[in-house]
Design an enzyme around this catalytic site. Structure first.
Site, PDB file in Angstrom:
ATOM      1  N   ARG B 263      -7.855  -1.137  -2.561  1.00 15.31           N
ATOM      2  CA  ARG B 263      -8.821  -1.488  -1.514  1.00 15.31           C
ATOM      3  C   ARG B 263     -10.143  -1.829  -2.190  1.00 15.31           C
ATOM      4  NH1 ARG B 263      -9.301   3.500   2.173  1.00 15.31           N
ATOM      5  NH2 ARG B 263      -7.984   4.646   0.732  1.00 15.31           N
ATOM      6  N   LYS B 266     -12.218   0.656  -4.876  1.00 17.25           N
ATOM      7  CA  LYS B 266     -11.429   1.800  -5.302  1.00 17.25           C
ATOM      8  C   LYS B 266     -11.048   1.560  -6.765  1.00 17.25           C
ATOM      9  CE  LYS B 266      -9.057   4.326  -2.723  1.00 17.25           C
ATOM     10  NZ  LYS B 266      -9.086   5.780  -2.453  1.00 17.25           N
ATOM     11  N   ASP B 269      -5.037   0.932  -9.988  1.00 16.67           N
ATOM     12  CA  ASP B 269      -3.883   1.819 -10.013  1.00 16.67           C
ATOM     13  C   ASP B 269      -2.683   0.952 -10.395  1.00 16.67           C
ATOM     14  OD1 ASP B 269      -1.592   3.214  -9.344  1.00 16.67           O
ATOM     15  OD2 ASP B 269      -2.469   4.186  -7.591  1.00 16.67           O
ATOM     16  N   CYS B 271       0.385   1.000  -9.720  1.00 12.05           N
ATOM     17  CA  CYS B 271       1.400   0.624  -8.726  1.00 12.05           C
ATOM     18  C   CYS B 271       0.984  -0.631  -7.968  1.00 12.05           C
ATOM     19  CB  CYS B 271       1.691   1.768  -7.770  1.00 12.05           C
ATOM     20  SG  CYS B 271       0.409   2.111  -6.570  1.00 12.05           S
ATOM     21  N   HIS B 401       5.371   5.314  -9.975  1.00 13.44           N
ATOM     22  CA  HIS B 401       4.550   4.382 -10.754  1.00 13.44           C
ATOM     23  C   HIS B 401       5.376   3.644 -11.790  1.00 13.44           C
ATOM     24  CE1 HIS B 401       1.141   6.575  -8.953  1.00 13.44           C
ATOM     25  NE2 HIS B 401       0.576   5.387  -9.034  1.00 13.44           N
TER      26      HIS B 401
END
Lengths: 810, 464
Positions: B263, B266, B269, B271, B401
């Site tokens: 988002r 943020k 990550d 994934c 992940h």
């Protein structure tokens, strides 16, 4: 989907035993709970077991469902309000504990909403709890969703919720969840007409100030910029469908030859700014007036490509409708679009009414002046390859374009002063920011977008074009991670810029002198490194288009150019036959130059395509032809794309696939009208030509063809030389790399040897040093001992002396 | 503006971002200071280690996996798909074992639950079905009961057009994607399944351009992929404002890190390498006109459906009992699918205004994200030496992940190829060419070969 198991490394045995016992417990508990669920056992004990399980793992959604059944069951048996409330409060407690464990559990949040809808729980308590959660994890989207849910139940005003978002933004202005919430709330407020227009404008102005503070504080923070995009979308009018172009031009004359082959037929073309449906005889009125009366002229509209029901381009064949007319008929047709409703797009109905008229003269082939271009017996010369015969149109020639170029008035609502001022103020703000922070990528991007918006709205033509291109160029330098995106954006902007006005277009117009004295007009959008084109609406009139030497991967949108005859897309990056799909919708296309693209450079398992997938649909008709090509690879895309075309000339030289004999033969099979393939007449047989030098001297129908052939051979030779040179260069590079590799290896070996040697040396060195030190130490010890002994002796002597002296004294 | 910040005037979010950037910079500097040989060593994908980690998970799991007890088919999918991407075969016996386990998760009324005895759930149904597709072979594929799954899908259908995750469960975009993807692979994309999905998903698109979990929610990588993929699967991506979606997705890629964030503002990550990276091949395949023309999103009246689910699901199951049976009867009678569309007047075929199934599955343009940077992030920052991949440096590895980092890596490697099934050039694969993974289907996220096998199997089987 975002469950995150953690693996724990090498636990000690005691802990492992403990963990195993825990797992066994958990398994037993789960079994028991599922059992209770099946048996509808809602006893107190069963509920406790369930709560225990959920506390350990809130993800077991079956257990939450069990609780819903249990609660329904319990509530049914209870009449007393207080007792019912206590059941529900107990549930909230269970959920709270589960959320402590994992506050991203979908099941737990859903259950909480379900409990709340009974309307017996204290909302204030919920707000307090939520506040605590959103303080510890300000971006939790479950939390924000729950807040929206609470506001809805409580019927909280938007104003109240807006206050909360500003509080969160003040705590941390990078919290985009709060910004987002703000935009949703404001939109709702506006749509519900809760506030009047002036208040709304004032509110927007305040938002602009808020966001300005955010990005002046930290220009690299994304929150403010994305919020600004939303604000802008509320300020500038959304695009509505409108008629962007049409053919024939207003007031022009069209001569229609009924006996001529397909390609000289004329169509009426309508081009819209967005895909629309509902173009038919009802919505588009075409009338002709004779002396006596005004009558309807029936045209049947189809869209391009014809396999969908909505499109930007709609055409109607005039010849079909004129079959009943006698040769020599002369009509004036009045076309009116948009007077009757029915043309709609995703964004709503068509805006504005457009009228135009043209004269139609029906001829038969005996009438001179038409059909002389039918036979294409010589190759088309491409402007990029052959310098003679082409010249740039002089500025004054711009007026030549007046006829063919279609200019539609833009039907824009007049912008209110407020909107125009806001736009200008934002442009100034961005410039101000860029003065302070020269390389702020968000600032540059925003400025570019604001300028584009301003360009579109400005009445004079596009004052900011150069600045926008400059901004994108700098963005590509400053922020290479997103370079592809900037490249595409600036390409399509540049293209729409070129087509936006007569003045800009005339710079790109060239004329060619034909052998028969005719002049042809070429539009040359070449050498511009365009990676993407864009809107073609304004170019419907183009018959000859040169897109040579760009960076195109696809030709999408080109299907709008229904009158295109010659197309040059050489020296681009088209990488497959299927990328040419859009040109298969061009009925008049005769010559296509796609030399030096990358078709065939990527090995593709073509068999895979033969199974329909969501994204590909290979037509069944092709499978019939597979049988014919058992021997070699089947290029079925060739049939898919080319079989409906009537190409007479095709240049594919320089593509990796062009060397394949199978490919060539399948091309020839798919294109029955093809005469020239890579400048060689199809009937001569290319393979024979290459293998058998004698074939060069077989009787050739025309002298100029031999010349052409010779020049072709010369060209091939030169290219062969070039390729050889490149090969040699590559080989040299390879060998140099190899030798470098060898050298590196040796170097590394030597280095490691040196290191090894130094190591041994230093070890030896150390050892001797240690030895030396030991020796030094022992000698020192020895010395000390001797010293001690000496001192002891001296002491003794002293003693003796003293005693002696004492004795003597006595 | 009163901004509460850290010592240097930064907000908490910015401090965290700076810290992560520092960590990544250390790794990148260590990388940059090495020699060429050093580079290819560092950029190597540690296949054996990852495969070992995955295989271990398939046979034995530690006690800490209790938290995933309601997601056991997911574990199967993450592991099997990771292995398939790595090109590893699992042995036949183990395959049988997994098929057996998954069939014990199946509910007699259709759909797969999170474990034996649990209620059927859409997400675990997706995981189970695509695990079986990944195992492949007649035994695994024939164990899927199509007719029951159709029943289940229709039971989960909500009048709003979306799907509930499970009976009495929540409605969100995940539900739409998992239902549509399962229906797609099993050749069950029938009008009652599709009806209203496009309207629901487009109501979840936010002003940023991405898609949120439910109407009014913030745009999120996972949901954006799910929403877009679901709409592409049913040919209705034109319901979305795609230029805005592209603009949002492009800037989720970090400048320094190269990975994707989920988002706005943020941390990146691993994934999201798949959830965000997977958006681009879809955009590369859609016709240009959809990406040129944008509509402005306005938030319409709240479309969150009322909470009295017991009623609505009863309604849905009634609809299901009628439609599923009649639909299958029609298929059995040998009528082709479009005949059914005509019969079923209750759910007319969606008036798709631009049918792009006829455009071929060719990438129509360059990928608009930096494929090299993404591969760099995955290879340098997400690999764990002992095998497995992780979210970001400093986090522990896990199967979720591992699966989505590898899927994202495969997407990045194949994005520069010219079509779904073309082999990428060595230059588009970062590190040694040996790093090349199997291609994954950008809409379903299963290995391409297995996808085609399943496609053939289910389009030719008559319903049980």
């Amino acid at each position: 989907m975002h469950g995150r198991p953690r693996t724990i490394q090498a636990p000690d045995p005691a802990r492992q035993r403990h963990e195993e016992a825990k797992t066994a417990n958990f398994q037993a508990l789960l079994e028991q709970v599922l059992h209770n669920h099946r048996d509808r056992n809602f006893s107190k004990e069963a509920l406790l077991q369930n709560a225990k399980l959920l506390e350990a793992n809130p993800e077991v959604y079956t257990a939450w469902n069990y609780r819903k059944l249990a609660v329904t069951h319990l509530l049914d048996s209870l009449q007393d309000e207080a007792a019912r409330k206590s059941v529900l409060d107990n549930e909230l407690l269970v959920i709270e504990r589960a959320l402590m464990r994992n506050f991203k559990s979908y099941g737990a949040w859903h259950h909480r909403k379900w409990i709340l809808q009974f309307g017996l729980s204290s909302l204030d308590h919920e707000y307090r709890l939520l506040d605590k959660l959103l303080t510890s994890d300000a971006r939790n989207f479950h939390g924000w969703a729950y807040r929206r849910f609470l506001a809805k139940i409580k019927k909280a005003t938007e104003e109240h919720e807006l206050q909360y978002t500003i509080k969160k933004i003040n705590e941390n202005f990078s919290n985009y969840s709060a910004w987002h919430s703000r935009s949703v709330l404001l939109s709702k407020q506006f749509l519900a007409n809760a506030i009047e227009r002036n208040t709304w404008l004032k509110a927007l102005t305040e938002e602009y100030d808020l966001v300005k503070q955010a990005f002046f504080t930290e220009p690299e923070d994304q929150s403010g910029w994305f919020y600004l995009v939303w604000l802008l979308s509320q300020t500038v009018i959304p695009s509505r469908p409108l008629l962007a172009g049409f053919w024939p031009p207003n007031g022009s004359s069209v001569a229609l030859n009924l006996d001529a082959p397909c390609r000289t037929r004329y169509s009426v073309v309508l081009c819209f700014s967005v895909p629309v449906c509902g173009v038919n005889t009802e919505t588009v009125s075409v009338r002709f007036s004779s002396k006596v009366q005004i009558s309807e002229f029936g045209l049947s509209w189809i869209c391009v490509p014809d396999n969908s029901n909505s499109s930007k381009v709609w055409i109607a064949d005039l010849a079909d409708s004129c079959k009943s007319l006698d040769a020599g008929t002369f009509l004036t047709l009045d076309v009116e679009i948009g007077a009757r409703p029915g043309i709609i797009s995703e964004d709503g109905p068509l805006v504005g009414v457009q009228q135009f008229n043209f004269n139609l003269e029906v001829r038969s082939s005996s009438v001179p002046g038409c059909g002389e271009h039918d036979v294409l017996d010589a190759c088309v010369a491409w402007p990029g390859e052959c310098k003679q015969g082409f010249s740039r149109c002089e500025q004054s020639m711009g007026t030549v374009l007046d006829g063919p170029v279609v200019q539609c008035e833009r039907h824009l609502e007049p912008l209110s002063d407020w909107k125009m001022e806001t736009l200008k103020a934002q442009i100034d703000t961005c410039r101000e920011l860029l003065d302070l922070e020269e390389d702020s990528k968000w600032g540059m991007l925003m400025l570019a977008r604001l300028l584009v918006a301003h360009n579109q709205l400005a009445s004079s033509h596009s004052p900011h074009t150069d600045e926008i291109q400059q901004l994108y160029k700098r963005l590509m330098k400053v922020d290479p991670t997103h370079g592809h995106y900037y490249d595409e954006q600036s390409s399509s902007l540049l293209f729409s810029q070129i087509t936006s006005s007569l003045h800009n277009l005339s710079v790109h117009c060239w004329k060619s002198q034909q052998s028969n004295g005719d002049q042809e007009l070429w539009l040359r959008v070449n050498n511009l490194s365009l990676s993407k084109l864009g809107y073609f609406e304004k170019l419907i009139w183009v018959q000859n288009l040169d897109l040579r030497n760009n960076k195109l991967h696809s030709l999408e949108g080109i299907e709008a150019l229904q009158f295109l005859i010659n197309l040059d897309v050489s020296h681009n990056q088209l990488s497959s036959i299927t990328a040419l799909q859009p040109i298969s919708f061009l009925p008049k296309l005769q010559a296509l130059n796609m030399k030096w693209n990358e078709i065939g450079s990527h090995p593709t398992d073509t068999n895979r395509y033969l199974f329909p997938t969501a994204l590909s649909n290979s037509p069944e008709s092709i499978s019939i032809k597979i049988v014919k090509h058992q021997k070699g690879p089947l290029y079925w895309e060739v049939y898919e794309v080319f079989s409906r075309m009537r190409l007479r000339q095709l240049d594919i030289y320089g593509n990796p696939v062009s060397t394949s004999e199978f490919f060539r033969s399948q091309l020839i099979e798919a294109l029955p009208c093809l005469l020239w393939l890579d400048g060689v007449h199809v009937s001569w047989g290319f393979s024979k030509l290459l293998c058998n030098a004698g074939a060069l001297f077989v009787p050739i129908p025309r002298v100029d063809l031999t010349d052409r052939l010779h020049s072709q051979i010369q060209e091939l030779k030169v290219e062969n030389e070039e390729l050889k040179a490149r090969l040699a260069a590559l080989e040299a590079r390879l060998s140099s790399l190899e030798s470098q590799k060898q050298a590196d290896k040796e170097h590394l070996l030597a280095k490691s040897k040196v290191v090894e040697y130094t190591l041994t040396a230093s070890v030896a060195n150390l050892a001797t040093q240690v030895q030396k030190a030991t020796i030094a130490v022992s000698s020192k010890v020895e010395e000390c001992m001797q010293e001690c002994r000496r001192k002891g002796l001296a002491l003794c002597l002293n003693w003796w002396l003293a005693l002696y002296l004492v004795g003597r004294v006595r | 503006m009163a901004c509460k910040g850290g010592a240097d005037g930064l907000t908490e979010t910015q401090t965290q971002q700076k810290e992560l950037e520092e960590k990544v910079k250390v790794i990148l500097q260590a990388f940059a200071s090495g020699s060429a040989h050093h580079h290819s060593l560092l950029l190597e994908l540690w296949r054996l280690e990852h495969a070992g980690f995955c295989l271990k998970g398939l046979t034995q799991l530690g006690p800490s996996f209790c938290v995933l007890d309601a997601n056991r088919p997911w574990l199967c999918f993450w592991i099997l798909h990771s292995l398939a991407l790595l090109g590893e075969q699992i042995d036949v016996e183990l395959g049988f074992h997994v098929v057996d386990f998954l069939s014990r998760c199946e509910d007699p009324r259709g759909g797969y639950g999170g474990g034996p005895g649990q209620m059927p759930h859409l997400a675990t149904t997706y995981a189970a079905v695509f695990s079986l597709v990944t195992i492949g072979g007649d035994h695994a594929l024939a164990s899927i009961k199509r007719e029951r799954i159709l029943d289940f899908l229709l039971q989960m259908k909500d009048p709003s057009g979306g799907f509930r995750m499970h009976k009495n469960g929540e409605i969100d975009v995940r539900g739409c994607y998992t239902a549509i993807a399962v229906a797609h692979i099993l050749d069950l994309l029938l009008p009652p399944v599709i009806a209203g999905v496009a309207e629901y998903i487009s109501s979840c698109q936010t002003h940023e351009g991405g898609i949120g979990g439910e109407p009014g929610a913030e745009a999120h990588g996972g949901y954006t992929y799910c929403g877009l993929a679901a709409l592409v699967l049913i040919n209705q991506a034109h319901h979305l404002d795609l230029p805005a979606l592209l603009n949002w997705a492009v800037f989720r890629q970090g400048n320094v890190e190269g990975g994707f964030q989920g988002r706005v503002n943020k941390l990146v990550d691993g994934c999201y390498s798949f959830w965000q990276g997977g958006i681009f091949p879809l955009l590369q395949m859609l016709p240009e006109q959809l990406l040129l023309h944008g509509t402005v999103k306005r938030h319409d009246e709240d479309t969150i459906s009322p909470m009295n689910e017991l009623n609505t699901s009863a309604e849905c199951s009634r609809m299901a009992s009628v439609s599923a049976a009649s639909l299958f009867r029609a298929i059995k009678d040998g009528r082709s699918k479009h005949v059914i569309y005509e019969i079923d007047e209750g759910c007319p075929p969606q008036g798709s205004s631009s049918d792009y199934t006829n455009f071929l599955a060719d990438y129509k343009r360059c990928p608009l994200f930096n494929t090299q940077a993404l591969q760099g992030y995955i290879l340098l920052c997400c690999q764990v030496l002992e095998g497995g991949l992780r979210d970001k440096p400093g986090k522990a590895r896990d199967y979720y992940h591992t699966c989505y980092c590898l899927s994202g890596l495969s997407i990045a490697q194949f994005s520069l190829a010219r079509s779904l099934s073309a082999l990428p050039l060595p230059s588009s694969v970062l590190g040694p060419f040996d790093n090349l993974l199997s291609a994954t289907h950008p809409l379903c996220n299963v290995v391409l070969d297995k996808y085609y096998d399943a496609n053939r199997f289910f389009s030719s089987t008559s319903p049980q």
